[in-house]
Write a protein that holds these residues in place. Sequence first.
Motif, PDB file in Angstrom:
ATOM      1  N   LEU A  56       0.680  -1.213  -0.062  1.00 40.46           N
ATOM      2  CA  LEU A  56       0.041   0.105   0.163  1.00 40.46           C
ATOM      3  C   LEU A  56       0.806   1.276   0.055  1.00 40.46           C
ATOM      4  O   LEU A  56       0.492   2.317  -0.152  1.00 40.46           O
ATOM      5  N   ARG A  57       2.017   1.094   0.423  1.00 39.17           N
ATOM      6  CA  ARG A  57       2.901   2.297   0.409  1.00 39.17           C
ATOM      7  C   ARG A  57       3.496   2.822  -0.941  1.00 39.17           C
ATOM      8  O   ARG A  57       3.677   3.989  -1.336  1.00 39.17           O
ATOM      9  N   LEU A  58       3.174   1.892  -1.919  1.00 40.01           N
ATOM     10  CA  LEU A  58       3.529   2.106  -3.126  1.00 40.01           C
ATOM     11  C   LEU A  58       2.126   2.252  -4.421  1.00 40.01           C
ATOM     12  O   LEU A  58       2.297   2.379  -5.646  1.00 40.01           O
ATOM     13  N   ARG A  59       1.145   2.529  -3.795  1.00 40.49           N
ATOM     14  CA  ARG A  59      -0.064   2.410  -4.608  1.00 40.49           C
ATOM     15  C   ARG A  59      -0.192   3.902  -5.381  1.00 40.49           C
ATOM     16  O   ARG A  59       0.177   4.837  -5.219  1.00 40.49           O
ATOM     17  N   ASN A  60      -0.738   3.669  -6.705  1.00 41.32           N
ATOM     18  CA  ASN A  60      -1.016   4.414  -7.606  1.00 41.32           C
ATOM     19  C   ASN A  60       0.015   5.504  -8.072  1.00 41.32           C
ATOM     20  O   ASN A  60      -0.073   6.544  -8.118  1.00 41.32           O
ATOM     21  N   LEU A  61       1.162   4.695  -8.365  1.00 41.74           N
ATOM     22  CA  LEU A  61       2.250   5.607  -8.795  1.00 41.74           C
ATOM     23  C   LEU A  61       2.365   5.580 -10.182  1.00 41.74           C
ATOM     24  O   LEU A  61       2.280   4.565 -10.784  1.00 41.74           O
ATOM     25  N   PRO A  62       2.665   6.732 -10.832  1.00 45.39           N
ATOM     26  CA  PRO A  62       2.785   6.929 -12.114  1.00 45.39           C
ATOM     27  C   PRO A  62       4.004   6.257 -12.907  1.00 45.39           C
ATOM     28  O   PRO A  62       5.162   5.796 -12.138  1.00 45.39           O
ATOM     29  N   PRO A  63       3.704   5.934 -14.133  1.00 51.53           N
ATOM     30  CA  PRO A  63       5.120   5.259 -14.699  1.00 51.53           C
ATOM     31  C   PRO A  63       6.473   5.998 -14.437  1.00 51.53           C
ATOM     32  O   PRO A  63       6.522   7.135 -14.333  1.00 51.53           O
ATOM     33  N   SER A  64       7.584   5.050 -14.043  1.00 51.56           N
ATOM     34  CA  SER A  64       8.790   5.906 -13.813  1.00 51.56           C
ATOM     35  C   SER A  64       9.968   4.719 -14.148  1.00 51.56           C
ATOM     36  O   SER A  64       9.557   3.715 -14.876  1.00 51.56           O
ATOM     37  N   HIS A  65      11.090   5.128 -14.067  1.00 56.69           N
ATOM     38  CA  HIS A  65      12.188   4.300 -14.389  1.00 56.69           C
ATOM     39  C   HIS A  65      12.224   2.887 -13.300  1.00 56.69           C
ATOM     40  O   HIS A  65      12.810   2.051 -13.751  1.00 56.69           O
ATOM     41  N   GLU A  66      11.626   2.976 -12.325  1.00 55.50           N
ATOM     42  CA  GLU A  66      11.733   1.930 -11.542  1.00 55.50           C
ATOM     43  C   GLU A  66      10.354   1.090 -11.556  1.00 55.50           C
ATOM     44  O   GLU A  66      10.441   0.016 -11.719  1.00 55.50           O
ATOM     45  N   TYR A  67       9.137   1.643 -11.876  1.00 61.53           N
ATOM     46  CA  TYR A  67       8.038   1.112 -12.404  1.00 61.53           C
ATOM     47  C   TYR A  67       7.661   1.271 -13.748  1.00 61.53           C
ATOM     48  O   TYR A  67       6.983   2.450 -13.882  1.00 61.53           O
ATOM     49  N   TRP A  68       7.951   0.603 -14.590  1.00 57.12           N
ATOM     50  CA  TRP A  68       7.792   1.203 -16.023  1.00 57.12           C
ATOM     51  C   TRP A  68       6.233   1.569 -16.411  1.00 57.12           C
ATOM     52  O   TRP A  68       6.143   2.474 -17.015  1.00 57.12           O
ATOM     53  N   LEU A  69       5.428   0.843 -15.809  1.00 59.01           N
ATOM     54  CA  LEU A  69       3.829   0.980 -16.108  1.00 59.01           C
ATOM     55  C   LEU A  69       3.325   1.669 -14.905  1.00 59.01           C
ATOM     56  O   LEU A  69       2.086   1.701 -15.054  1.00 59.01           O
ATOM     57  N   GLY A  70       3.964   1.691 -13.922  1.00 59.98           N
ATOM     58  CA  GLY A  70       3.159   2.351 -12.685  1.00 59.98           C
ATOM     59  C   GLY A  70       2.891   1.248 -11.684  1.00 59.98           C
ATOM     60  O   GLY A  70       3.130   0.213 -12.100  1.00 59.98           O
ATOM     61  N   THR A  71       2.026   1.920 -10.830  1.00 56.17           N
ATOM     62  CA  THR A  71       1.509   0.695  -9.812  1.00 56.17           C
ATOM     63  C   THR A  71       0.023   0.953  -9.765  1.00 56.17           C
ATOM     64  O   THR A  71      -0.611   2.073 -10.062  1.00 56.17           O
ATOM     65  N   ASP A  72      -0.677  -0.211  -9.301  1.00 50.94           N
ATOM     66  CA  ASP A  72      -2.166  -0.051  -9.324  1.00 50.94           C
ATOM     67  C   ASP A  72      -2.775   0.705  -7.691  1.00 50.94           C
ATOM     68  O   ASP A  72      -1.800   0.956  -6.946  1.00 50.94           O
ATOM     69  N   TRP A  73      -3.847   0.473  -7.378  1.00 50.46           N
ATOM     70  CA  TRP A  73      -4.455   0.864  -6.293  1.00 50.46           C
ATOM     71  C   TRP A  73      -4.042   0.368  -5.086  1.00 50.46           C
ATOM     72  O   TRP A  73      -4.089   0.276  -3.679  1.00 50.46           O
ATOM     73  N   LEU A  74      -3.353  -1.092  -5.400  1.00 45.21           N
ATOM     74  CA  LEU A  74      -2.956  -1.871  -4.070  1.00 45.21           C
ATOM     75  C   LEU A  74      -1.479  -2.092  -4.179  1.00 45.21           C
ATOM     76  O   LEU A  74      -0.814  -2.701  -3.537  1.00 45.21           O
ATOM     77  N   GLY A  75      -0.604  -1.377  -4.998  1.00 43.00           N
ATOM     78  CA  GLY A  75       0.794  -1.094  -4.957  1.00 43.00           C
ATOM     79  C   GLY A  75       1.320  -2.261  -5.878  1.00 43.00           C
ATOM     80  O   GLY A  75       2.621  -2.374  -5.646  1.00 43.00           O
ATOM     81  N   ARG A  76       0.863  -2.896  -6.528  1.00 47.38           N
ATOM     82  CA  ARG A  76       1.283  -3.846  -7.346  1.00 47.38           C
ATOM     83  C   ARG A  76       1.893  -3.308  -8.759  1.00 47.38           C
ATOM     84  O   ARG A  76       1.244  -2.374  -9.322  1.00 47.38           O
ATOM     85  N   ASP A  77       2.904  -3.958  -9.117  1.00 44.50           N
ATOM     86  CA  ASP A  77       3.528  -3.439 -10.278  1.00 44.50           C
ATOM     87  C   ASP A  77       2.872  -3.913 -11.644  1.00 44.50           C
ATOM     88  O   ASP A  77       2.379  -4.957 -11.850  1.00 44.50           O
ATOM     89  N   MET A  78       2.327  -2.763 -12.448  1.00 46.14           N
ATOM     90  CA  MET A  78       1.424  -2.987 -13.428  1.00 46.14           C
ATOM     91  C   MET A  78       2.049  -3.599 -14.542  1.00 46.14           C
ATOM     92  O   MET A  78       1.629  -4.132 -15.685  1.00 46.14           O
TER      93      MET A  78
END
Length: 290
Positions: A56-78
């Motif tokens: 939950l600390r990583l939820r709804n992150l936009p695309p970045s170099h660490e998470y290429w497609l972002g994360t969802d509302w539960l912090g899972r790697d898209m």
Amino acid sequence: MENAIVLQEGEKRQVFAFQLNSRFITVVILLLCSTFFIWLFAYNILSSDQGLTTNLRLRNLPPSHEYWLGTDWLGRDMFERTTKGLYMSFKVGFIAAVTSVCISCILGIASAVLGRKVDYFITLIIDLFMSMPHLVLLILISFAIGGDTFGVVFAVAVTHWPRLSRIIRAEILQLQQSEYVKLSYKFGKSRLWVMGHHMLPHLFPQLLIGLFLLFPHVILHSAGLTFLGFGLTPHNPSIGILLSESMRFLSTGYWWLAVFPGIALVSMVKIFDIMGMNIKRVLDPKTKQV
């Protein structure tokens, strides 16, 4: 006279060069498409499920170099969920498409070989399936079976065979009028022998082409069923589930939850369409010389 001969030789060279270039492009396209599916298969076999765990600390992150497609509302790697979803859609589509091709082959052969009564009955079933609304039939069959993974595969498989079975039936009826098939019957060969030695080798390219051209429809319809809630659970991500879940968050600005899975689904469908058309170009006697 010499100028005419030179012109004919020049035209032949141009035609040969065009055929060579066309075949080379076809082979390159097939290799690139095959490489993509080999990577998809290897990645999903070798990768861990760490990106699918809730954080939950990583939820709804936009695309970045660490998470290429972002994360969802539960912090899972898209990226992980999208690749796993593509792989799941590929597996479901492969099983359903192969099953559908087998049904088409059996019913098409039976319709052309086993007499008028069988032909009339199978043709009636084909017309019945083709006259019904496709999506409604998919939903009804999936719901009646139980709506799980087997229900999706079964519903897609038993609704995509009619067109290919008609093609196979027409091919066999045409083959039965050929001279070498008639001679085989006159020499006392059985129907099974003629089918195995003359007809099935001729039908194999048609079945292979039909399999690849069937894949895009199968993948789209299986994704549509899971999007509507029939089939896989959210614990087993598929593209249809990802798109269905993302609908709740589009109005809040989390566009990457729907855009990237949608692009992945369209890309896979287009890749299979390209592969099918190029395989048809290689195997079809009418186009393989072009």
